[in-house]
Design a protein around this motif. Structure first.
Motif, mmCIF file in Angstrom:
data_model
loop_
_atom_site.group_PDB
_atom_site.id
_atom_site.type_symbol
_atom_site.label_atom_id
_atom_site.label_comp_id
_atom_site.label_asym_id
_atom_site.label_seq_id
_atom_site.Cartn_x
_atom_site.Cartn_y
_atom_site.Cartn_z
ATOM 1 N N GLY A 15 33.173 34.660 58.084
ATOM 2 C CA GLY A 15 32.793 35.830 57.293
ATOM 3 C C GLY A 15 33.030 35.617 55.812
ATOM 4 N N ALA A 16 34.106 34.905 55.484
ATOM 5 C CA ALA A 16 34.404 34.651 54.070
ATOM 6 C C ALA A 16 33.302 33.798 53.438
ATOM 7 C CB ALA A 16 35.750 33.954 53.953
ATOM 8 N N ILE A 17 32.775 32.869 54.211
ATOM 9 C CA ILE A 17 31.683 32.032 53.692
ATOM 10 C C ILE A 17 30.423 32.881 53.512
ATOM 11 C CG2 ILE A 17 30.229 30.017 54.121
ATOM 12 C CD1 ILE A 17 32.626 28.891 55.753
ATOM 13 N N TYR A 18 30.120 33.711 54.515
ATOM 14 C CA TYR A 18 28.971 34.625 54.375
ATOM 15 C C TYR A 18 29.150 35.472 53.109
ATOM 16 C CZ TYR A 18 27.782 33.808 59.337
ATOM 17 O OH TYR A 18 27.438 33.248 60.546
ATOM 18 N N ALA A 19 30.392 35.901 52.884
ATOM 19 C CA ALA A 19 30.661 36.774 51.737
ATOM 20 C C ALA A 19 30.341 36.071 50.425
ATOM 21 C CB ALA A 19 32.119 37.213 51.767
ATOM 22 N N LEU A 20 30.752 34.795 50.324
ATOM 23 C CA LEU A 20 30.470 34.051 49.082
ATOM 24 C C LEU A 20 28.963 33.998 48.816
ATOM 25 C CD1 LEU A 20 32.800 30.902 49.200
ATOM 26 C CD2 LEU A 20 33.063 32.961 47.825
ATOM 27 N N ILE A 21 28.219 33.734 49.880
ATOM 28 C CA ILE A 21 26.761 33.610 49.717
ATOM 29 C C ILE A 21 26.162 34.983 49.392
ATOM 30 C CG2 ILE A 21 24.652 32.703 50.768
ATOM 31 C CD1 ILE A 21 26.490 31.348 52.890
ATOM 32 N N ALA A 240 29.258 43.243 49.248
ATOM 33 C CA ALA A 240 28.807 41.984 49.850
ATOM 34 C C ALA A 240 29.961 41.274 50.543
ATOM 35 C CB ALA A 240 28.198 41.087 48.776
ATOM 36 N N ILE A 241 31.144 41.347 49.925
ATOM 37 C CA ILE A 241 32.323 40.701 50.537
ATOM 38 C C ILE A 241 32.642 41.383 51.869
ATOM 39 C CG2 ILE A 241 34.805 40.275 50.265
ATOM 40 C CD1 ILE A 241 34.233 40.171 47.193
ATOM 41 N N LEU A 242 32.660 42.717 51.837
ATOM 42 C CA LEU A 242 32.958 43.460 53.065
ATOM 43 C C LEU A 242 31.905 43.163 54.143
ATOM 44 C CD1 LEU A 242 34.710 45.653 54.477
ATOM 45 C CD2 LEU A 242 33.060 47.340 53.658
ATOM 46 N N GLY A 243 30.654 43.168 53.750
ATOM 47 C CA GLY A 243 29.564 42.897 54.697
ATOM 48 C C GLY A 243 29.730 41.533 55.351
ATOM 49 N N GLY A 244 30.063 40.527 54.560
ATOM 50 C CA GLY A 244 30.246 39.168 55.079
ATOM 51 C C GLY A 244 31.364 39.106 56.101
ATOM 52 N N ILE A 245 32.494 39.733 55.749
ATOM 53 C CA ILE A 245 33.659 39.708 56.650
ATOM 54 C C ILE A 245 33.324 40.440 57.962
ATOM 55 C CG2 ILE A 245 36.062 40.478 56.921
ATOM 56 C CD1 ILE A 245 36.059 38.508 54.718
ATOM 57 N N ILE A 246 32.692 41.602 57.834
ATOM 58 C CA ILE A 246 32.341 42.378 59.049
ATOM 59 C C ILE A 246 31.457 41.540 59.967
ATOM 60 C CG2 ILE A 246 30.916 44.320 59.865
ATOM 61 C CD1 ILE A 246 31.974 45.956 57.547
ATOM 62 N N LEU A 247 30.458 40.908 59.366
ATOM 63 C CA LEU A 247 29.501 40.124 60.152
ATOM 64 C C LEU A 247 30.188 38.959 60.882
ATOM 65 C CD1 LEU A 247 26.615 41.101 60.027
ATOM 66 C CD2 LEU A 247 26.045 39.084 58.701
ATOM 67 N N GLY A 248 31.009 38.216 60.131
ATOM 68 C CA GLY A 248 31.694 37.052 60.704
ATOM 69 C C GLY A 248 32.595 37.443 61.860
ATOM 70 N N VAL A 249 33.404 38.494 61.667
ATOM 71 C CA VAL A 249 34.378 38.896 62.689
ATOM 72 C C VAL A 249 33.664 39.509 63.897
ATOM 73 C CG1 VAL A 249 36.283 40.473 63.185
ATOM 74 C CG2 VAL A 249 36.247 39.204 61.033
ATOM 75 N N LEU A 250 32.715 40.425 63.627
ATOM 76 C CA LEU A 250 32.035 41.080 64.751
ATOM 77 C C LEU A 250 31.217 40.104 65.586
ATOM 78 C CD1 LEU A 250 30.864 44.623 63.627
ATOM 79 C CD2 LEU A 250 32.732 43.950 65.121
ATOM 80 N N ASP A 251 30.637 39.105 64.926
ATOM 81 C CA ASP A 251 29.853 38.104 65.660
ATOM 82 C C ASP A 251 30.736 37.423 66.707
ATOM 83 O OD1 ASP A 251 27.602 36.355 66.166
ATOM 84 O OD2 ASP A 251 28.755 34.809 65.145
ATOM 85 N N ASN A 252 31.933 37.022 66.274
ATOM 86 C CA ASN A 252 32.852 36.334 67.189
ATOM 87 C C ASN A 252 33.342 37.251 68.303
ATOM 88 O OD1 ASN A 252 32.929 33.739 66.445
ATOM 89 N ND2 ASN A 252 35.005 33.739 65.640
#
Lengths: 291, 380
Positions: A15-21, A240-252
């Motif tokens: 998620g942190a990587i998604y957030a950077l992008i 965007a940071i929050l969105g990235g983290i949510i996506l990464g964690v929820l995916d797993n």
């Protein structure tokens, strides 16, 4: 419990990587109304710059610096001068189409000029594991988290605590007024493209040891970051940071505890819910347009 | 008629004769392959194996005195584009069509070649390809209905597993393999304790490994594409999975071993085609391939190479270029390396277009695929 910790750490790292992008997405949108659909390919490419430098005999850490520098020139400066500037005057849609074309060009070029095969990419830290409460946590995941947090903190500092950062914010909020106040708007816009290039290069260095360097990597990364930016709020960096983290964690978590077969559908489900109930994104602000 | 018209007519006639002569000096065998997109690794390997064979054959005078002409058409790893590309080549009346490799594309394309009565030699391994009574489709490797019984026997007799976890990729290749595998497990009374589907191109396998680890199976069957296999193996090692990891060609290839960076050690499985086969002709081919293309060939390279030599042998046996007769002749045919060294290993085709040849049990030892046993042809 051990599984949950493992999934959370791994999800946070992704998620942190998604957030950077995703932060790069929002920066470009805010300052220049650019929706960069080549953002995923921008993340794919720096890994190949690094590998190419290493193939010439450059040590890894020097190759990393070369990769970031080349990214700044090609994905920052040249992207703005050659693609964005000529197209932007015709509106957002032609620029969007141009970035889609650019994404195809970059993807196929990486394949033709480097390789169609996935390449191993050196990790930033040695691959060792730490055992916490029965969970096996990789130092690579922790390093990814640490680098991503440090990058976001530095970006926050630059945007809020420096004169250039405040000028960039003024440019994003009202370019006409910023110009009247003597802020060199074009230069500020250019800086955001450079910052985006640095962000995608860092994301590339973090993700490539996990994903392996491959010309198709941009497809999933670009889509995930785009969704993250919309979920969090396209006009807010913190969104965007929050969105990235949510996506990464929820995916797993969804893949492990709900269904691995439908894991690709869960981010889209979240997106639909957000669009229905909070169209500006979780932390975004409503933009009103008048005629 | 003016002098100019006469000249134009003469020129047109001359060009026509020249064109016809050129057409007579070549045989049109187009290739529809995954040259970009997710299947590019498979498609480019198939292409390069094919090109190596074509150059070898053409340098020796071609097939029945005609050089092989093979335009390359890119499916972009998309079944719809593959069908459009195939339609394009069928308009030019090909002798045989080569490719595609992705089973999903093959399943979409084969109706067109069947309608046009043009043989299609494909790289796809999904069981469904040869279960449609299509007399014009031929494989270059085992279909899953032939490879899965061999793996199932190994899991029962070699690993002596009573329970198994299954991890598969959710595309035509993976779904076909998974369905056949589960059927074979049921036939041997081995219980499938968890059945985990993954996405093509998936990068993060932590959730999948957590699920599999929690199932505590005696063995884990992994049926993913190459790069996903490598990513899975790294995660499995990280999470300390100790149950034997069993797979097919896509789990034990050298590319997977290299990408897994040590995590593939001890992985075992059935390998239909491999450049590590203890067969001198295969190893010599692998050397030529590496010298020419500067990378190590995978099983798809062998598919492309042998496909061209199969066309050569069958055509020379018939003594003419006849697409319909080609399909009839290849059904039920056995080609040995003595008949045609380019086939590398003895191969037999049945009436469905499925092939039978020797295969191997492999294990990853010290970063290399080691063949531990050679399995005979099913028909023996």
């Amino acid at each position: 419990m051990a599984s949950l910790i493992q999934l959370l750490v791994s999800g946070l790292a992704t998620g942190a990587i998604y957030a950077l992008i995703a932060v790069g997405f929002t920066l470009l949108w805010q300052t220049s109304q650019t929706i960069n659909f080549a953002q995923g390919e921008f993340v794919m490419l720096p890994a190949f710059f690094v590998l190419a430098a290493m193939n010439l005999g450059t040590p890894f850490w020097v190759a990393v610096l070369v990769g970031i520098a080349v990214s700044v020139v090609i994905l920052g400066l040249l992207f703005k001068l050659v693609v964005v500037d000529p197209m932007l005057r015709y509106g957002v849609l032609p620029l969007v189409i141009s970035t889609i074309a650019l994404s195809l060009l970059l993807k196929e070029s990486a394949k033709d000029f480097y390789s169609s095969q996935a390449q191993p990419f050196p990790a930033l830290v040695p691959a060792t594991d730490i055992h916490v409460l029965g969970a096996v946590i990789s130092t690579q995941s922790l390093a990814v988290l640490a680098v991503a947090i440090a990058t976001v903190a530095m970006l926050h500092f630059v945007l809020n605590k420096t004169r250039i950062g405040r000028s960039m914010q003024a440019t994003a909020q009202n370019p006409t007024l910023a110009r009247i106040l003597g802020i060199p708007v074009q230069r500020m816009v250019l800086y955001t493209f450079v910052i985006n290039a640095v962000l995608v290069a860092i994301a590339s260095l973090l993700i490539s040891p996990i994903y392996l360097a491959k010309f198709t990597n941009g497809e999933t990364l670009g889509m995930a970051a785009f969704l993250a930016a919309i979920i969090g709020g396209f006009n807010q960096v913190r969104g965007a940071i929050l969105g990235g983290i949510i996506l990464g964690v929820l995916d797993n978590l969804s893949a492990a505890y709900l269904s691995s077969q439908y894991r690709a559908a869960f981010p889209l489900l979240i997106l639909i819910v957000v669009i229905l109930f909070r169209p500006q994104g979780l932390l975004g602000r409503i933009e009103e347009r008048t005629v | 008629m003016s002098r100019l018209s006469l000249f134009a007519a003469a020129l047109a006639a001359a060009l026509g004769i020249a064109g016809s002569a050129l057409a007579q000096s070549t045989v049109y065998i187009p290739a529809v392959l995954e040259l970009s997109g997710a299947g590019a690794v498979s498609g480019t390997n198939f292409r390069d194996g094919m090109l190596l064979a074509i150059d070898e054959i053409n340098s020796k005078g071609g097939v029945l005195g005609r050089k092989i002409e093979t335009p390359l058409l890119d499916t972009q790893s998309d079944a719809g584009i593959s069908r459009a590309q195939l339609q394009k080549v069928l308009d030019n009346n090909p002798y045989v069509v080569l490719g595609p490799v992705f089973s999903g594309s093959v399943l979409v394309d084969m109706a067109l070649t069947q309608q046009a009565e043009i043989p299609e030699i494909v790289g796809g391994e999904a069981a469904a390809i040869t279960q449609k009574s299509d007399p014009y489709v031929f494989r270059t490797s085992f279909g899953q209905q032939f490879s899965m019984p061999k793996i199932a026997n190994y899991i029962r007799d070699g690993v002596k597993a009573k329970t198994v976890a299954v991890l598969w990729v959710n595309n035509d290749f993976g779904k076909g393999g998974r369905d056949n595998f589960i059927k074979e497990m049921a036939a041997r009374k081995i219980k499938v304790v968890t059945d985990v589907s993954t996405e093509s191109g998936q990068a993060d396998f932590s959730a999948d490994v957590v699920k599999i680890k929690g199932a505590n199976a005696d063995a884990i069957f992994v049926y993913l594409n190459e790069e996903e296999s490598a990513r899975f193996l790294r995660e499995a090692k990280k999470q300390g999975i100790t149950a034997p990891l069993i797979g097919e060609t896509t789990l034990l290839g050298q590319k997977v071993i290299d990408l897994a960076q040590g995590a593939a050690e001890g992985v075992r499985g059935h390998v239909g085609l491999t450049v590590d086969a203890p067969i001198p002709a295969v190893q010599q081919f692998a050397d030529r391939f590496k010298r020419r293309f500067n990378y190590a060939c995978d099983h798809n390279g062998i598919k492309g190479y042998t496909a061209v030599y199969i066309i050569k042998y069958v055509t020379e046996k018939m003594g003419k270029f006849d697409s319909k007769l080609f399909a009839q002749t290849l059904h039920g045919m056995t080609i040995t390396p003595r008949d045609e060294p380019g086939v590398l290993m003895e191969v037999s085709f049945d009436q469905n277009g499925d092939l039978d040849r020797e295969s191997f049990l492999g294990e990853v030892v010290n970063g290399k695929q080691k063949i531990v046993a050679t399995l005979p042809k099913l028909g023996k």
